[in-house]
Scaffold this motif. Structure first.
Motif, PDB file in Angstrom:
ATOM      1  N   SER A 137      46.632 -24.165 -32.137  1.00 32.98           N
ATOM      2  CA  SER A 137      45.731 -23.032 -31.993  1.00 32.98           C
ATOM      3  C   SER A 137      44.922 -23.185 -30.715  1.00 32.98           C
ATOM      4  CB  SER A 137      44.786 -22.956 -33.196  1.00 32.98           C
ATOM      5  OG  SER A 137      45.509 -22.811 -34.395  1.00 32.98           O
ATOM      6  N   GLY A 138      44.258 -22.109 -30.337  1.00 34.25           N
ATOM      7  CA  GLY A 138      43.346 -22.174 -29.199  1.00 34.25           C
ATOM      8  C   GLY A 138      43.666 -21.153 -28.130  1.00 34.25           C
ATOM      9  N   VAL A 139      42.645 -20.808 -27.376  1.00 35.06           N
ATOM     10  CA  VAL A 139      42.845 -19.915 -26.241  1.00 35.06           C
ATOM     11  C   VAL A 139      43.532 -20.683 -25.124  1.00 35.06           C
ATOM     12  CG1 VAL A 139      40.792 -18.565 -26.847  1.00 35.06           C
ATOM     13  CG2 VAL A 139      40.592 -20.416 -25.181  1.00 35.06           C
ATOM     14  N   THR A 140      44.180 -19.966 -24.225  1.00 31.57           N
ATOM     15  CA  THR A 140      44.745 -20.623 -23.054  1.00 31.57           C
ATOM     16  C   THR A 140      43.620 -20.924 -22.064  1.00 31.57           C
ATOM     17  OG1 THR A 140      45.127 -18.588 -21.820  1.00 31.57           O
ATOM     18  CG2 THR A 140      46.862 -19.283 -23.350  1.00 31.57           C
ATOM     19  N   PRO A 141      43.832 -21.885 -21.188  1.00 28.34           N
ATOM     20  CA  PRO A 141      42.811 -22.139 -20.165  1.00 28.34           C
ATOM     21  C   PRO A 141      42.486 -20.892 -19.342  1.00 28.34           C
ATOM     22  CG  PRO A 141      44.343 -23.971 -20.251  1.00 28.34           C
ATOM     23  CD  PRO A 141      44.909 -22.909 -21.153  1.00 28.34           C
ATOM     24  N   GLU A 142      43.489 -20.035 -19.128  1.00 30.81           N
ATOM     25  CA  GLU A 142      43.270 -18.824 -18.337  1.00 30.81           C
ATOM     26  C   GLU A 142      42.383 -17.814 -19.067  1.00 30.81           C
ATOM     27  OE1 GLU A 142      46.479 -21.174 -17.040  1.00 30.81           O
ATOM     28  OE2 GLU A 142      46.284 -20.187 -18.997  1.00 30.81           O
ATOM     29  N   ARG A 158      25.515 -20.243 -31.120  1.00 32.02           N
ATOM     30  CA  ARG A 158      25.216 -20.891 -29.852  1.00 32.02           C
ATOM     31  C   ARG A 158      26.502 -21.557 -29.357  1.00 32.02           C
ATOM     32  NH1 ARG A 158      21.409 -26.127 -28.273  1.00 32.02           N
ATOM     33  NH2 ARG A 158      21.963 -26.086 -26.058  1.00 32.02           N
ATOM     34  N   LEU A 159      27.066 -21.027 -28.303  1.00 35.41           N
ATOM     35  CA  LEU A 159      28.266 -21.622 -27.731  1.00 35.41           C
ATOM     36  C   LEU A 159      27.879 -22.912 -27.026  1.00 35.41           C
ATOM     37  CD1 LEU A 159      31.298 -21.492 -27.098  1.00 35.41           C
ATOM     38  CD2 LEU A 159      30.709 -20.259 -24.997  1.00 35.41           C
ATOM     39  N   ARG A 160      28.381 -24.030 -27.554  1.00 30.74           N
ATOM     40  CA  ARG A 160      28.002 -25.329 -27.013  1.00 30.74           C
ATOM     41  C   ARG A 160      29.005 -25.889 -26.019  1.00 30.74           C
ATOM     42  NH1 ARG A 160      23.968 -27.957 -30.079  1.00 30.74           N
ATOM     43  NH2 ARG A 160      24.122 -29.496 -28.409  1.00 30.74           N
ATOM     44  N   GLY A 161      30.295 -25.544 -26.186  1.00 31.61           N
ATOM     45  CA  GLY A 161      31.264 -26.114 -25.262  1.00 31.61           C
ATOM     46  C   GLY A 161      32.685 -25.861 -25.688  1.00 31.61           C
ATOM     47  N   LEU A 162      33.561 -26.820 -25.363  1.00 30.74           N
ATOM     48  CA  LEU A 162      34.997 -26.696 -25.577  1.00 30.74           C
ATOM     49  C   LEU A 162      35.498 -27.815 -26.467  1.00 30.74           C
ATOM     50  CD1 LEU A 162      36.167 -25.966 -21.904  1.00 30.74           C
ATOM     51  CD2 LEU A 162      35.494 -24.301 -23.660  1.00 30.74           C
ATOM     52  N   LEU A 182      40.719 -30.502 -19.622  1.00 32.20           N
ATOM     53  CA  LEU A 182      39.689 -29.817 -20.402  1.00 32.20           C
ATOM     54  C   LEU A 182      38.326 -29.982 -19.744  1.00 32.20           C
ATOM     55  CD1 LEU A 182      39.394 -28.165 -23.075  1.00 32.20           C
ATOM     56  CD2 LEU A 182      38.476 -30.265 -24.082  1.00 32.20           C
ATOM     57  N   ARG A 183      38.049 -31.190 -19.238  1.00 32.10           N
ATOM     58  CA  ARG A 183      36.756 -31.413 -18.579  1.00 32.10           C
ATOM     59  C   ARG A 183      36.635 -30.574 -17.309  1.00 32.10           C
ATOM     60  NH1 ARG A 183      36.502 -34.164 -13.952  1.00 32.10           N
ATOM     61  NH2 ARG A 183      37.573 -35.981 -14.826  1.00 32.10           N
ATOM     62  N   GLU A 184      37.721 -30.439 -16.571  1.00 32.72           N
ATOM     63  CA  GLU A 184      37.688 -29.608 -15.368  1.00 32.72           C
ATOM     64  C   GLU A 184      37.474 -28.140 -15.721  1.00 32.72           C
ATOM     65  OE1 GLU A 184      41.363 -30.692 -13.537  1.00 32.72           O
ATOM     66  OE2 GLU A 184      40.520 -32.487 -12.555  1.00 32.72           O
ATOM     67  N   LEU A 185      38.079 -27.684 -16.808  1.00 31.14           N
ATOM     68  CA  LEU A 185      37.847 -26.317 -17.276  1.00 31.14           C
ATOM     69  C   LEU A 185      36.390 -26.145 -17.697  1.00 31.14           C
ATOM     70  CD1 LEU A 185      38.880 -23.505 -18.123  1.00 31.14           C
ATOM     71  CD2 LEU A 185      39.523 -24.522 -20.336  1.00 31.14           C
ATOM     72  N   PHE A 186      35.864 -27.120 -18.400  1.00 39.75           N
ATOM     73  CA  PHE A 186      34.448 -27.138 -18.805  1.00 39.75           C
ATOM     74  C   PHE A 186      33.544 -27.016 -17.577  1.00 39.75           C
ATOM     75  CE2 PHE A 186      30.715 -29.924 -19.560  1.00 39.75           C
ATOM     76  CZ  PHE A 186      30.163 -29.347 -20.695  1.00 39.75           C
ATOM     77  N   ASP A 187      33.848 -27.778 -16.543  1.00 37.64           N
ATOM     78  CA  ASP A 187      33.048 -27.730 -15.321  1.00 37.64           C
ATOM     79  C   ASP A 187      33.124 -26.352 -14.659  1.00 37.64           C
ATOM     80  OD1 ASP A 187      32.303 -30.361 -15.683  1.00 37.64           O
ATOM     81  OD2 ASP A 187      33.798 -31.177 -14.293  1.00 37.64           O
ATOM     82  N   ARG A 188      34.313 -25.748 -14.680  1.00 35.96           N
ATOM     83  CA  ARG A 188      34.462 -24.415 -14.082  1.00 35.96           C
ATOM     84  C   ARG A 188      33.655 -23.379 -14.845  1.00 35.96           C
ATOM     85  NH1 ARG A 188      39.895 -26.097 -13.623  1.00 35.96           N
ATOM     86  NH2 ARG A 188      40.629 -24.724 -15.302  1.00 35.96           N
ATOM     87  N   ALA A 215      34.097 -36.885 -22.637  1.00 38.87           N
ATOM     88  CA  ALA A 215      33.815 -36.401 -23.997  1.00 38.87           C
ATOM     89  C   ALA A 215      32.361 -36.655 -24.369  1.00 38.87           C
ATOM     90  CB  ALA A 215      34.732 -37.090 -25.001  1.00 38.87           C
ATOM     91  N   THR A 216      31.752 -35.686 -25.054  1.00 35.01           N
ATOM     92  CA  THR A 216      30.407 -35.889 -25.608  1.00 35.01           C
ATOM     93  C   THR A 216      30.438 -36.023 -27.124  1.00 35.01           C
ATOM     94  OG1 THR A 216      29.940 -33.517 -25.820  1.00 35.01           O
ATOM     95  CG2 THR A 216      29.383 -34.575 -23.718  1.00 35.01           C
ATOM     96  N   ILE A 217      31.533 -35.586 -27.767  1.00 36.00           N
ATOM     97  CA  ILE A 217      31.769 -35.809 -29.193  1.00 36.00           C
ATOM     98  C   ILE A 217      33.207 -36.286 -29.347  1.00 36.00           C
ATOM     99  CG2 ILE A 217      31.959 -34.777 -31.499  1.00 36.00           C
ATOM    100  CD1 ILE A 217      29.902 -32.709 -30.735  1.00 36.00           C
ATOM    101  N   VAL A 218      33.395 -37.408 -30.031  1.00 34.19           N
ATOM    102  CA  VAL A 218      34.741 -37.848 -30.392  1.00 34.19           C
ATOM    103  C   VAL A 218      34.885 -37.711 -31.905  1.00 34.19           C
ATOM    104  CG1 VAL A 218      35.113 -39.346 -28.412  1.00 34.19           C
ATOM    105  CG2 VAL A 218      34.005 -40.283 -30.440  1.00 34.19           C
ATOM    106  N   ARG A 219      36.061 -37.247 -32.344  1.00 29.12           N
ATOM    107  CA  ARG A 219      36.309 -36.929 -33.746  1.00 29.12           C
ATOM    108  C   ARG A 219      37.229 -38.005 -34.329  1.00 29.12           C
ATOM    109  NH1 ARG A 219      37.921 -32.695 -30.652  1.00 29.12           N
ATOM    110  NH2 ARG A 219      40.058 -32.900 -31.459  1.00 29.12           N
TER     111      ARG A 219
END
Length: 232
Positions: A137-142, A158-162, A182-188, A215-219
């Motif tokens: 599942s999930g949206v595409t990076p685009e 509250r949208l916190r991140g990815l 994912l981190r680069e997308l987060f930065d963008r 990562a700020t949360i690891v599952r």
């Protein structure tokens, strides 16, 4: 029951070592204990050992567990991390503190509409199919920027991140590739003005790679609770 205190300590040591290698503060990385399929008694024992945040994948199982642990509610944070069907959003909106698996706008809209006015804003992460797997599942990076903007505008969220569940890879260097993406997308997205602070990525087998990439949360589930029994 496994030695949860020992297992939690071992996971924290793994996080701390990876953080030091990355030049990061280990305190900037939160451990989410994935308690799906494990009984409420195991969650209670992990709580005694100091763990406070727990991740669940299955709505009905989670609700039963939350009810059984209602005496601890003030000191527990419940995170929904599994696929979420639109007909199951209401109990998640009512009983959870976080949802990591918002994979389309419709789910976010329903969570927003169904979050009680008396509750704090529901923390959500946008799930990204970072490896492009047909089964994930999930949206595409685009798509991420457009969907993230729409989710961020919804009330009572509250949208916190990815969040992502990358395709399994062999060694740490291979594992780092999707986490880095994912981190680069987060930065963008942050550069486009979105107020994000959370990267939910990394599990028992690849948490080091995730921490090295921000990562700020690891599952983490099996490294804490042991192997899962899905037979029931």
């Amino acid at each position: 029951m496994p030695d949860l205190a020992h297992n939690l300590d071992a996971v924290h040591q793994r996080i701390a070592l990876a953080a030091r290698i990355a030049g990061r503060d280990p305190g900037s990385i939160a451990l989410l204990a994935v308690s799906k399929t494990f009984p409420a008694e195991d969650v209670r024992a992990a709580h005694v050992a100091g763990q406070r945040a727990f991740g669940e994948n299955y709505v009905q199982e989670a609700l039963t567990k939350i009810g059984a642990l209602s005496d601890l509610r003030a000191s527990l944070a419940w995170h929904f991390i599994g696929p979420l069907q639109s007909n199951k959003t209401r109990p998640v909106a009512e009983h959870f503190d976080w949802v990591h698996s918002v994979d389309r706008l419709k789910i976010a809209q329903r969570l927003s509409e169904q979050r009680p006015d008396t509750a704090p804003a529901l923390n959500v992460c946008l799930q990204v199919n970072i490896s492009g797997e047909a089964s994930k599942s999930g949206v595409t990076p685009e798509e991420a920027l457009d969907v993230a903007r729409q989710v961020a505008a919804l009330p009572r969220l509250r949208l916190r991140g990815l969040m992502a569940i990358p395709e399994p890879a062999g060694d740490v260097e291979q594992q780092r590739v999707p986490h880095r993406a994912l981190r680069e997308l987060f930065d963008r997205l942050r550069a486009q003005g979105l107020d994000l602070d959370t990267l939910s990525m990394g599990m028992s087998g690849d948490l080091e790679a995730a921490v090295l990439e921000g990562a700020t949360i690891v599952r983490v589930g099996t490294a804490i609770f042991g192997a899962r029994d899905y037979s029931h």
